[in-house]
Write an enzyme that holds these catalytic residues in place. Structure first.
Site: not given
Length: 362
Positions: A104, A134, A208
């Site tokens: 993402h 992911d 992230s």
């Protein structure tokens, strides 16, 4: 944003942003003299007992990068394309410019750049994305980089042990920020296809793709998301190193993850959905492939185990299949029309699709 409970949600940690330009020496007295001299024993003791975290952060930081690019217009807080930027973090896995991050972080992002810890910038040349895990790997034109060391086994990782998260929280100017916490739980099944590591390290949007590091300086996992709600604090989740290595190897070999599939749509029991300990099987809600039909599997059959390994939820199957490949044959222990039977099934290459009713094609 997926609902997790009343007033709570899980959020991914890619950040949307608007750019604004932004030793103590011990002495020992000898007799009645007033002079002092440094005690080598005391100095050595001081070094031994020193906090190891600063050195670990110093050692791992060259392997951590910031990633920034343009998001779709309207994603961020600005209507100006120039300032509509998104950013995250990555971890160097090969000295020749391969980096792992979250899917993402780079999915749908253009003009993407990597900034290393020494301040050098590189445009991303290649991107391979796996939405299911992911995870993504990206390539930059660089050599002589410092790859991170990933732990070889998570079996020695204990709940309560200290860990460090490093990333780019909130603002791209805060690259290589470090926070410290402990492992809160292992093997968590939280809104993901694979099991995750839970920790209480402070991670925020922009973390992230950054590493969760143990006290040996090894990467335990890649930070991916956290719970966010009023009254909820420090509940972050990381993709474990074994899953990361599995996906990296697949992406760098094939450009995609070639996952095996049972070719079935399976529904978990109520107990499994709410997280209760259970031995209840999964229910076949749909037969999707010729291979599954050829094995004699029918709707409403119950699945108990695969090659002798008990499975009670979809994550169990995903974890097990990290060591399998399409076209392999497996033995399924099932119940069909009230009888316990063994079905031999050739694994297919169907994708994995989650839906809101915890039913999955796998």
């Amino acid at each position: 944003m997926d609902k997790v409970g009343k007033g709570s949600a899980i959020i991914l940690l890619c950040s949307l942003m608007i750019v604004s330009g932004m030793g103590t020496v011990q002495a020992k007295q000898q007799g009645t003299t007033t002079s002092t001299k440094v005690s080598s024993t005391a100095t050595n003791t001081s070094k031994v007992s020193a906090d190891p975290i600063p050195q670990i952060v110093k050692d791992i930081s060259p392997s951590v990068v910031g990633i920034i690019g343009k998001g779709a217009l309207g994603q961020g807080n600005s209507n100006s394309d120039r300032y509509n930027l998104v950013h995250g973090t990555g971890v160097i896995v090969r000295a020749n410019g391969w980096i792992v991050t979250n899917a993402h972080v780079v999915s749908g992002v253009t003009n993407t750049m990597v900034v290393t810890s020494n301040g050098k910038s590189y445009p991303i040349q290649k991107v391979f994305i796996d939405e299911t895990s992911d995870l993504a790997v990206v390539k930059i034109a660089a050599n002589g980089l410092t790859p991170a060391k990933f732990t070889k086994s998570l079996l020695d990782t204990e709940v309560g042990e200290k860990v460090i998260a490093i990333g780019t929280p909130v603002s791209f100017s805060l690259r290589n920020s470090a926070t410290v916490g402990v492992v809160s739980g292992m093997n968590r099944g939280v809104n993901a296809a694979y099991r995750l590591i839970q920790s209480d390290t402070a991670i925020n949007p922009g973390n992230s793709g950054g590493p969760l590091v143990n006290m040996k300086g090894e990467v335990l996992g890649i930070n991916t998301m956290k719970f966010a709600a009023v009254g909820v604090e420090n509940m972050g989740f990381s993709i474990p190193s074994d899953t990361v290595q599995y996906v990296i190897n697949q992406l760098m070999t094939y450009g995609e993850v070639k996952r095996p599939s049972l070719g079935l749509s399976l529904e978990e029991s109520w107990s499994a959905i709410v997280g209760l300990p259970t031995d209840e099987p999964l229910t076949v809600t749909k037969v999707l492939t010729p291979e599954a039909e050829a094995a004699g599997i029918q709707e409403d059959d119950l699945l108990y185990s695969i090659n002798g390994i008990k499975v009670t939820n979809n994550v169990d199957i995903n974890e097990l299949f990290k060591t399998y490949a399409p076209s392999q044959t497996v033995k399924l222990l099932m119940q069909s029309d009230g009888d316990i039977v063994i079905r031999r099934l050739v694994l297919s290459r169907q994708g994995l699709f989650l839906n809101s009713e915890s039913e999955v094609e796998i």
